[in-house]
Design an enzyme around this catalytic site. Structure first.
Site, PDB file in Angstrom:
ATOM      1  N   GLY A   1       0.821  -1.200   0.000  1.00 47.61           N
ATOM      2  CA  GLY A   1       0.000   0.000   0.000  1.00 47.61           C
ATOM      3  C   GLY A   1       0.862   1.260   0.000  1.00 47.61           C
ATOM      4  O   GLY A   1       2.059   1.213   0.317  1.00 47.61           O
ATOM      5  N   CYS A   2       0.265   2.377  -0.348  1.00 49.01           N
ATOM      6  CA  CYS A   2       1.037   3.615  -0.495  1.00 49.01           C
ATOM      7  C   CYS A   2       1.516   4.143   0.857  1.00 49.01           C
ATOM      8  O   CYS A   2       2.703   4.408   1.046  1.00 49.01           O
ATOM      9  CB  CYS A   2       0.246   4.651  -1.271  1.00 49.01           C
ATOM     10  SG  CYS A   2      -1.409   4.973  -0.639  1.00 49.01           S
ATOM     11  N   PHE A   3       0.584   4.313   1.807  1.00 50.71           N
ATOM     12  CA  PHE A   3       1.013   4.743   3.144  1.00 50.71           C
ATOM     13  C   PHE A   3       2.021   3.737   3.712  1.00 50.71           C
ATOM     14  O   PHE A   3       3.019   4.102   4.332  1.00 50.71           O
ATOM     15  CB  PHE A   3      -0.182   4.821   4.101  1.00 50.71           C
ATOM     16  CG  PHE A   3      -0.937   6.116   4.067  1.00 50.71           C
ATOM     17  CD1 PHE A   3      -0.289   7.333   4.180  1.00 50.71           C
ATOM     18  CD2 PHE A   3      -2.326   6.129   3.944  1.00 50.71           C
ATOM     19  CE1 PHE A   3      -0.993   8.532   4.179  1.00 50.71           C
ATOM     20  CE2 PHE A   3      -3.041   7.320   3.937  1.00 50.71           C
ATOM     21  CZ  PHE A   3      -2.374   8.528   4.055  1.00 50.71           C
ATOM     22  N   ALA A   4       1.708   2.442   3.497  1.00 50.31           N
ATOM     23  CA  ALA A   4       2.569   1.379   4.053  1.00 50.31           C
ATOM     24  C   ALA A   4       3.990   1.501   3.516  1.00 50.31           C
ATOM     25  O   ALA A   4       4.961   1.227   4.236  1.00 50.31           O
ATOM     26  CB  ALA A   4       1.971   0.019   3.728  1.00 50.31           C
ATOM     27  N   THR A   5       4.128   1.881   2.257  1.00 50.39           N
ATOM     28  CA  THR A   5       5.463   2.029   1.680  1.00 50.39           C
ATOM     29  C   THR A   5       6.227   3.163   2.357  1.00 50.39           C
ATOM     30  O   THR A   5       7.374   2.998   2.796  1.00 50.39           O
ATOM     31  CB  THR A   5       5.350   2.296   0.164  1.00 50.39           C
ATOM     32  OG1 THR A   5       4.743   1.155  -0.459  1.00 50.39           O
ATOM     33  CG2 THR A   5       6.708   2.550  -0.458  1.00 50.39           C
TER      34      THR A   5
END
Lengths: 321, 321, 321, 321
Positions: A130-134
């Site tokens: 995921g984007c936030f996760a990255t």
């Protein structure tokens, strides 16, 4: 040439994949699958591709392609793969969240190259993060690897409106979103699970609080994340630790300069800035949510899976202004 | 106190009316009619009113109110009035386009106070002008009154995203609209008819071309219009003519300064700037599309219809930044 | 009528004061002092006032006015008052930071009405709070009053570009700022001192960490602040406590709804939203940095100092879009 | 490898050149000349290049480079070349306006590849066109070539804030520019001269009015231009004429679709959309002002001058959102 297919072709991540793939020297796009747009020129939906491609959307897949990108809504990839079958050699990169978490992940490798490069090179199936996760994991994994996450972690991150997807809604209406700011899913964002899973793998038994407030920002692209936690290590020691961790990662830059979001927008870079304020380490992490946070990272994973130079097709001019 | 009702209460113009009416010293809002939101607090939809009003949306009208504002989609006011009946004393201001053009207008007076103040004071029914139509007419009517529109008129105007209404769509999605610009209905915008009608009334037989390109701008509020036409009159003569025409109009400011849109945003003002370049007169006209271009003008018309000072409730702080 | 003078007339807070004062029924602006613009029409600098005022900037003060607003750069008010003398009856409101902190404050009362209303009513001199300080204090003082700040307080707040003042710079250049985000002075913002001072007054011995990250946002107006801290109290108990604390404060709204910045932009309101997530209380506090965070609060203080209704001239239409 | 030098290295066009050159496979940047920043890392000023380059600004030129880009303020290139001498083989591309107009141009070729490709391939010196001039000329030259400009031409074009340069000013302050719109130099923009010169070359004796209103837009990048003129030719005939004219131009796309600015932002493309409304031909022309309107076009010219494929280093991912 790597023959690729894209499933769920009308959304933002599919559009960004198409933009990236058309300048990628080792790939061709074989088909772009979209049930709602089948028969329509791709450039009628992703209009900036006008003059660049004559591809039409299709509702027929070619099961023999070398690689399939799944750009479906979250939770729809598994169902799609149950209904549609690809050749035994076809590799799959899922940009959704169906295969990120164990045990659902099955044979999918979590596609954060800075963490799992070797496994990604060997696998047939990748679950793109995921984007936030990255943004958040890249800020934390060097500490986790050294078992240095010993206190609560406070995270505040703001994302652009493309993060909400192409489907229009109240909170993506321009009149509402412009000049505005809000938060959502405070302390409960679904990406916390994949972050937790990665940290736990590096620092077994990790059980510190991850207190995360995600914000809706007044821009279309990018994630600007600040994180802080207590540590006794000096700034120099921490910088050394991060630089060592990322020494072979072409898209991660570690700095002690102050940074701003637009340094990475339109690129596959993640810049991580480190400061020490008393006992607190402040980490700022910035990415483009559609590139390093989605489609660029998918290409990076593809490059690894096919033995290409990781940077192929990803040396992008930053947006800057 | 003037008892008012609002029909079509969930849209942008209704919201703006509510904001203006709550600070208007001579009115109360009796009901806000919305079939989709009936029973819901008004402040759940127009969320900036939180703490200011306890009103609930209703699906029942009070036919005895002194004034009804119709904030329905274009083309729906006539149908609404056929189904619902108000008291014989109830005044009506329609913010849609159903009654702007003859012969459909019937007994409705075209509600541009700078043009029709006397008639508005006497009428029971007002058709509130369109937003582009307001900015463009105020730029041209002084010339028309003096029969000075003797050549083609070239108009370019850019509107904010609120002009497209609250219903989300592709071209109001923040990710699409921000940092973007486009035009639509070039030379064919529906407001040309009401402009034509007004100019023809002042300058009988008016038959010059009105070449109008409307643009979608990257802001939420405001209309920035430039117009030019050939004239032999000197700038001084033209300025004098405009200043005379608008001498009793509290919301129109005539200037030879260069101007910018945010001078009028959040106000009921229209600023008109005049320049002469060779034989061309260049007119710049700016308004807030939701206030002078819609709800503010409706209040202005209400003030006139009820014998109040025209400025009542409309002395608004500009947004400026 | 209260005769007012404005010192430092060309900046953003002076402009906003002028906009507010011209619709205030009990005041006149006697002079607007600006050494750089003396002799120039005020509407040439604050251009949205075109047509509203014929005032000229002056480099001469009238020492007999009833009230002087100091809108000088931080650190310049003291020097100004040493050089220029006002009548013994003249009241002073300083929008800078010279008199906010003891012992420098001297006879100045800290002008947060929700905290010091009684003292403000009695004083001749007010130190208007900082913008971040206003948003943050209003979020915390009800807890402090009940000695409930017993753990670290984590604060993240984003401000608009007007917060940086009218003087152009690299980080206020539109090309840099638009679509961007960054932080500055993390954990070290100067407003922490005034926040600390107020909390300490209400909760003597207050010694919890205030961990504050201020961000530069991609909008021109507003402060969006999130704060969290641990507490054992239930959400209901906390909401009751806040509602009681603010029951007589016309500009503070307490809610459990989710909120977004534009609910307060262009108004003097502060909306505080409360959520409980496990042991954490999450407080969201929003204000317009130029109004409740500066010029609107100054007017509010003026109203109190002169025995007027606190809301006079401050019932403002929100910007909403 | 082509050794390049950049003069005036701290501005927007120099930054954009650096971004493009670092991904260009046939060039190296030998030096970046900036008197104000000499000794400083280039990535401290063009901060998105952090991690990509270790170059330092210098105040010493290397006169032996193969190519020099002049990115000085308008009017400063001539003076610079008088003071500094390059090898007799060094090619020069001037991004300023010193050498665009005859007779000042001297041996400089006007660098619009779609017009002067052959000459550019043969020349040592190129005067890179202005940004507005690029968008407008590409919209008009096919007509001029066929002697079809037989009536007044009405032009309205809006540019982003990067068009105003990196030096901060009142009209590039974010607080002023965001959500705003204004025009400047109406009918008198300096780019009209180069447009006139090109049209006159293609259509000798061209003497129609070019009525041009340039606007300041609320975005950082891009030019959105609409032009109309009367013509008797059918839309089909005109489309054919444009498609033929641009058949060998890789960066110009001719369409009858409606278009929007972000289709070209971050690319070297110009999209031209054609519509016929009665006797009027409406042309919409969009470019990125910093790329096709400046640095990208300079690279395109470099490619031509050195016999490279025109597209080398210019296959850029569009910004899209």
């Amino acid at each position: 040439m790597i023959k690729t297919g894209i499933i769920g072709g009308s959304g933002y991540t599919a559009g960004e994949l198409l933009r990236l793939l058309q300048n990628h020297p080792k790939t061709t796009v074989d088909f772009v699958y979209s049930t709602t747009n089948a028969g329509k020129p791709v450039a009628k939906v992703h209009q900036d591709l006008l003059g660049d491609t004559d591809l039409l959307f299709t509702d027929t897949i070619n099961p023999e392609v070398n690689l399939v990108f799944l750009c479906l809504g979250h939770g729809q990839s598994k169902a799609f793969l149950e209904k549609h079958h690809f050749a035994s050699h076809t590799r799959i990169i899922d940009l959704g969240n169906d295969f990120r978490l164990h045990p659902d992940a099955g044979s999918f490798v979590y596609g954060l190259p800075e963490l799992n490069r070797k496994k990604i090179k060997m696998t047939q199936f990748v679950a793109n993060p995921g984007c936030f996760a990255t943004a958040i994991q890249l800020a934390l994994v060097p500490l986790a690897q050294h078992q240095e996450l010993q206190n609560s972690i406070h995270i505040n991150a703001t994302t652009g409106s493309t993060g909400a997807g192409v489907q229009p809604s109240g909170t993506t209406h321009h009149s509402w979103r412009t000049n505005n700011m809000s938060h959502y899913k405070a302390f409960e964002h679904q990406h916390l699970d994949e972050i937790q899973q990665s940290l736990d793998k590096l620092q077994p038994g990790f059980n510190q609080e991850l207190l995360f407030i995600p914000n809706r920002g007044d821009f279309s692209r990018g994630i600007f994340a600040t994180l802080y936690t207590q540590t006794e290590k000096s700034l120099d020691a921490i910088v050394a630790l991060y630089k060592t961790f990322y020494q072979n990662d072409p898209f991660v830059v570690v700095t002690t300069d102050t940074i701003h979001l637009k340094q990475v927008v339109q690129t596959n870079k993640c810049i991580i800035s480190l400061e020490k304020k008393g006992k607190y380490l402040l980490i700022t992490s910035i990415i483009d949510n559609l590139i390093k946070g989605a489609s660029g990272q998918a290409i990076q994973n593809m490059n690894l899976m096919f033995g290409l130079d990781e940077k192929t097709g990803l040396q992008l001019k930053s947006g800057s202004f």
